[in-house]
Design a protein around this motif. Structure first.
Motif, mmCIF file in Angstrom:
data_model
loop_
_atom_site.group_PDB
_atom_site.id
_atom_site.type_symbol
_atom_site.label_atom_id
_atom_site.label_comp_id
_atom_site.label_asym_id
_atom_site.label_seq_id
_atom_site.Cartn_x
_atom_site.Cartn_y
_atom_site.Cartn_z
ATOM 1 N N ALA A 305 -38.513 3.491 11.408
ATOM 2 C CA ALA A 305 -37.296 4.295 11.546
ATOM 3 C C ALA A 305 -36.051 3.417 11.438
ATOM 4 O O ALA A 305 -35.086 3.768 10.750
ATOM 5 C CB ALA A 305 -37.311 5.029 12.886
ATOM 6 N N ARG A 306 -36.074 2.267 12.122
ATOM 7 C CA ARG A 306 -34.916 1.358 12.051
ATOM 8 C C ARG A 306 -34.740 0.833 10.620
ATOM 9 O O ARG A 306 -33.618 0.747 10.102
ATOM 10 C CB ARG A 306 -35.111 0.171 12.994
ATOM 11 N N LYS A 307 -35.853 0.440 9.983
ATOM 12 C CA LYS A 307 -35.784 -0.161 8.652
ATOM 13 C C LYS A 307 -35.231 0.832 7.627
ATOM 14 O O LYS A 307 -34.407 0.464 6.773
ATOM 15 C CB LYS A 307 -37.178 -0.641 8.248
ATOM 16 N N ILE A 308 -35.675 2.074 7.689
ATOM 17 C CA ILE A 308 -35.176 3.092 6.753
ATOM 18 C C ILE A 308 -33.695 3.378 7.000
ATOM 19 O O ILE A 308 -32.908 3.524 6.054
ATOM 20 C CB ILE A 308 -36.005 4.386 6.871
ATOM 21 N N ALA A 309 -33.298 3.451 8.270
ATOM 22 C CA ALA A 309 -31.882 3.682 8.586
ATOM 23 C C ALA A 309 -31.014 2.550 8.050
ATOM 24 O O ALA A 309 -29.918 2.783 7.519
ATOM 25 C CB ALA A 309 -31.700 3.827 10.096
ATOM 26 N N LEU A 310 -31.512 1.319 8.147
ATOM 27 C CA LEU A 310 -30.768 0.178 7.615
ATOM 28 C C LEU A 310 -30.682 0.239 6.090
ATOM 29 O O LEU A 310 -29.631 -0.062 5.507
ATOM 30 C CB LEU A 310 -31.431 -1.135 8.050
ATOM 31 N N LEU A 311 -31.768 0.644 5.432
ATOM 32 C CA LEU A 311 -31.761 0.722 3.971
ATOM 33 C C LEU A 311 -30.800 1.800 3.478
ATOM 34 O O LEU A 311 -30.037 1.584 2.521
ATOM 35 C CB LEU A 311 -33.176 1.004 3.461
ATOM 36 N N VAL A 312 -30.827 2.960 4.108
ATOM 37 C CA VAL A 312 -29.903 4.036 3.742
ATOM 38 C C VAL A 312 -28.456 3.552 3.890
ATOM 39 O O VAL A 312 -27.601 3.810 3.024
ATOM 40 C CB VAL A 312 -30.154 5.288 4.603
ATOM 41 N N SER A 313 -28.185 2.846 4.966
ATOM 42 C CA SER A 313 -26.834 2.327 5.207
ATOM 43 C C SER A 313 -26.432 1.337 4.129
ATOM 44 O O SER A 313 -25.301 1.377 3.611
ATOM 45 C CB SER A 313 -26.773 1.648 6.585
ATOM 46 N N ALA A 314 -27.353 0.427 3.765
ATOM 47 C CA ALA A 314 -27.047 -0.595 2.757
ATOM 48 C C ALA A 314 -26.730 0.034 1.408
ATOM 49 O O ALA A 314 -25.791 -0.387 0.712
ATOM 50 C CB ALA A 314 -28.222 -1.562 2.637
ATOM 51 N N ILE A 315 -27.486 1.045 1.031
ATOM 52 C CA ILE A 315 -27.253 1.718 -0.256
ATOM 53 C C ILE A 315 -25.917 2.459 -0.262
ATOM 54 O O ILE A 315 -25.198 2.480 -1.265
ATOM 55 C CB ILE A 315 -28.409 2.696 -0.552
ATOM 56 N N ALA A 316 -25.558 3.026 0.887
ATOM 57 C CA ALA A 316 -24.325 3.823 0.956
ATOM 58 C C ALA A 316 -23.057 2.971 0.912
ATOM 59 O O ALA A 316 -21.965 3.506 0.705
ATOM 60 C CB ALA A 316 -24.331 4.676 2.227
ATOM 61 N N VAL A 317 -23.176 1.656 1.087
ATOM 62 C CA VAL A 317 -22.001 0.776 0.971
ATOM 63 C C VAL A 317 -21.651 0.529 -0.495
ATOM 64 O O VAL A 317 -20.490 0.306 -0.837
ATOM 65 C CB VAL A 317 -22.251 -0.571 1.691
ATOM 66 N N VAL A 318 -22.645 0.589 -1.365
ATOM 67 C CA VAL A 318 -22.476 0.189 -2.770
ATOM 68 C C VAL A 318 -21.353 0.925 -3.503
ATOM 69 O O VAL A 318 -20.641 0.313 -4.317
ATOM 70 C CB VAL A 318 -23.815 0.351 -3.526
ATOM 71 N N GLY A 401 -7.382 -9.075 -7.076
ATOM 72 C CA GLY A 401 -7.996 -9.889 -6.025
ATOM 73 C C GLY A 401 -8.813 -9.037 -5.067
ATOM 74 O O GLY A 401 -9.937 -9.402 -4.690
ATOM 75 N N TYR A 402 -8.258 -7.893 -4.690
ATOM 76 C CA TYR A 402 -9.007 -6.986 -3.811
ATOM 77 C C TYR A 402 -10.268 -6.466 -4.496
ATOM 78 O O TYR A 402 -11.311 -6.305 -3.857
ATOM 79 C CB TYR A 402 -8.119 -5.817 -3.386
ATOM 80 N N ASN A 403 -10.203 -6.213 -5.805
ATOM 81 C CA ASN A 403 -11.388 -5.736 -6.520
ATOM 82 C C ASN A 403 -12.518 -6.755 -6.491
ATOM 83 O O ASN A 403 -13.699 -6.397 -6.377
ATOM 84 C CB ASN A 403 -11.026 -5.403 -7.973
ATOM 85 N N ILE A 404 -12.180 -8.031 -6.582
ATOM 86 C CA ILE A 404 -13.192 -9.084 -6.492
ATOM 87 C C ILE A 404 -13.842 -9.079 -5.110
ATOM 88 O O ILE A 404 -15.058 -9.209 -4.968
ATOM 89 C CB ILE A 404 -12.559 -10.460 -6.786
ATOM 90 N N ILE A 405 -13.016 -8.889 -4.089
ATOM 91 C CA ILE A 405 -13.531 -8.848 -2.718
ATOM 92 C C ILE A 405 -14.452 -7.654 -2.520
ATOM 93 O O ILE A 405 -15.492 -7.744 -1.857
ATOM 94 C CB ILE A 405 -12.364 -8.822 -1.721
ATOM 95 N N PHE A 406 -14.112 -6.516 -3.125
ATOM 96 C CA PHE A 406 -14.964 -5.328 -3.028
ATOM 97 C C PHE A 406 -16.347 -5.568 -3.647
ATOM 98 O O PHE A 406 -17.333 -4.962 -3.220
ATOM 99 C CB PHE A 406 -14.294 -4.125 -3.693
ATOM 100 N N LEU A 407 -16.437 -6.427 -4.666
ATOM 101 C CA LEU A 407 -17.739 -6.762 -5.247
ATOM 102 C C LEU A 407 -18.649 -7.412 -4.213
ATOM 103 O O LEU A 407 -19.848 -7.119 -4.145
ATOM 104 C CB LEU A 407 -17.555 -7.709 -6.445
ATOM 105 N N VAL A 408 -18.087 -8.295 -3.411
ATOM 106 C CA VAL A 408 -18.854 -8.941 -2.342
ATOM 107 C C VAL A 408 -19.271 -7.907 -1.297
ATOM 108 O O VAL A 408 -20.426 -7.874 -0.846
ATOM 109 C CB VAL A 408 -18.030 -10.071 -1.683
ATOM 110 N N CYS A 409 -18.322 -7.041 -0.927
ATOM 111 C CA CYS A 409 -18.608 -6.013 0.088
ATOM 112 C C CYS A 409 -19.757 -5.103 -0.344
ATOM 113 O O CYS A 409 -20.635 -4.761 0.467
ATOM 114 C CB CYS A 409 -17.361 -5.162 0.348
ATOM 115 N N GLY A 410 -19.770 -4.712 -1.609
ATOM 116 C CA GLY A 410 -20.749 -3.744 -2.080
ATOM 117 C C GLY A 410 -22.166 -4.277 -2.181
ATOM 118 O O GLY A 410 -23.127 -3.492 -2.180
ATOM 119 N N SER A 411 -22.339 -5.591 -2.268
ATOM 120 C CA SER A 411 -23.671 -6.162 -2.477
ATOM 121 C C SER A 411 -24.267 -6.822 -1.238
ATOM 122 O O SER A 411 -25.482 -7.017 -1.164
ATOM 123 C CB SER A 411 -23.611 -7.197 -3.602
ATOM 124 N N SER A 412 -23.455 -7.149 -0.260
ATOM 125 C CA SER A 412 -23.928 -7.978 0.857
ATOM 126 C C SER A 412 -24.979 -7.285 1.726
ATOM 127 O O SER A 412 -25.915 -7.923 2.224
ATOM 128 C CB SER A 412 -22.741 -8.408 1.726
#
Length: 432
Positions: A305-318, A401-412
């Motif tokens: 349950a925790r692992k799936i919740a984390l995966l859903v969260s990670a995908i939704a940041v992209v 510059g902000y767009n470059i930072i968003f690339l990091v945010c979306g993949s981390s």
């Protein structure tokens, strides 16, 4: 002495009152933390800050926040949550008020450093309190609720701070927000005790709180940092924080400036876009905690349950990556709102896995180690942000510059999830 319940079969809800206290503390914590970002356009004119100057001030907070979480985690495991919160809230409230009396850039760095030391006790204390007051099946939801206080603070700030700034000036804004912590302390002193010593707690609720607890070993509280660092479960939390906490620091400290630079948002007035964005974080915190708790109630294993919740969260940041392709402010607001909501859904579950895998006496120490790792990642990322934005600001293309930072945010977050899955596929509890 625990009182007997007056109504047989009735569990009681005192644990949720304790959760409400944690929620209030976190709200104040983040309001005191975020106010600098909201006042940045005003203060950078008064003190002639560059983007790098501002990043150094933010880094001063993050560096001491990192060290403080490491130390508080250990201290709270020894002195307990009641006294730990008293010390933490006292220090950060004093530091928050002191901002009003600073007149130099270096001075701001120093009081931000003190604020970081004080505020670093909130999460080690909060997660340990949840482990003490809630059975495992309710912990993610409880963490999500108290963690959503960070989002309420972030929502209130864009409305309250510009209002105070316009009427009374930036100094009074620091004094008013900083004073809220002292009010919280008075309530905490009168209402809080651990379950075993809380006279207002019924026997039925006490038994429910401890209904699914693992047996604690006598040595659990004596785990050294060295031994904890030798466990894959510890590194699961460290990785989860190192890769994702820096993204939240960016959302908290730079989003107001981003909307100011990209869409000419006047931060001296109440900011509806920021309110919408940070409202999304509240939904994410509670929703993320509810998701894993709901899956557990449906019969899923806790780790799954925790692992799936984390995966859903990670995908939704992209989807934050799409912001670079649009100039529509409200579409950008929607995309960032989804990403910050997912960030907080991740946070609710990443904190909870500590109490899933570790005995209560070691929870704060592990949270402290992970919190330090997240803050170290924050220092590195903030340094990079300041460098990138200064380069593109000088060329007149700060939005790039902000767009470059968003690339990091979306993949981390996806990177963090993959490493977590590799380290602990089933998130087994530690074997002491």
């Amino acid at each position: 002495m625990i009182q007997t319940t007056q109504s047989k079969g009735r569990i009681g809800n005192y644990r949720w009152f304790i959760c409400a206290m944690l929620f209030a503390a976190t709200t104040i914590n983040y309001l005191d933390r975020q106010i600098l970002g909201l006042l940045k356009p005003t203060l950078e004119k008064i003190f002639s800050w560059t983007e790098s100057d501002y990043s150094y001030i933010v880094m001063a907070f993050t560096a001491t926040y990192a060290l403080g979480q490491l130390l508080y985690g250990r201290v709270i495991d020894h002195i307990g949550t009641r006294l730990g919160y008293i010390i933490s809230v006292s220090i950060w409230s004093i530091a928050a008020v002191m901002h009003a009396f600073i007149r130099t850039t270096v001075g701001f760095g120093l009081v931000r450093a003190l604020l970081g030391i004080g505020e670093s006790g909130n999460y080690p204390g909060g997660v340990k309190t949840v482990a003490e007051w809630f059975p495992k099946r309710e912990r993610a939801l409880a963490v999500g609720i108290f963690d959503s206080g960070s989002n309420i603070g972030a929502c209130v700030g864009p409305i309250l701070v510009p209002f105070i700034l316009a009427l009374y000036g930036w100094q009074i804004a620091f004094i008013i927000t900083g004073s809220l912590g002292f009010i919280w302390l008075l309530v905490w002193l009168f209402v809080y005790e651990v379950p075993a010593r809380q006279k207002k707690l019924s026997r039925a609720e006490y038994d429910y709180i401890h209904s699914d607890n693992d047996v604690e070993t006598p040595s659990a509280g004596g785990l050294s940092w060295g031994k904890l660092l030798g466990l894959r479960q510890t590194w699961t939390f460290i990785v989860g924080k190192f890769f994702t906490d820096p993204i939240w620091y960016f959302f908290l400290f730079w989003l107001p400036a981003y909307f100011n630079a990209s869409f000419h948002l006047d931060l001296k007035k109440p900011s509806l876009p920021l309110v919408i964005v940070y409202t999304g974080t509240m939904i994410g915190s509670i929703g993320g905690g509810y998701l894993s708790s709901w899956l557990i109630q449906k019969g899923w294993p806790v780790y799954k349950a925790r692992k799936i919740a984390l995966l859903v969260s990670a995908i939704a940041v992209v989807p934050i990556l799409i912001t670079r392709y649009t100039n529509d402010m409200w579409l950008v607001v929607s995309l960032i709102s989804l990403s910050v909501a997912a960030n907080q859904a991740w946070s609710a579950n990443i904190f909870t896995i500590v109490s899933d895998m570790f005995p209560k006496k070691a929870v704060s120490s592990v949270v402290g180690l992970g919190g330090m790792a997240g803050a170290v990642g924050g220092v590195l990322f903030e340094s990079l942000i300041g460098y990138i934005l200064d380069i593109f600001k000088a060329s007149g293309n700060i939005v790039v510059g902000y767009n470059i930072i968003f690339l990091v945010c979306g993949s981390s977050f996806l990177i963090a999830w993959l490493i977590i899955h590799w380290l602990t596929p089933k998130m087994e509890p530690v074997n002491l």
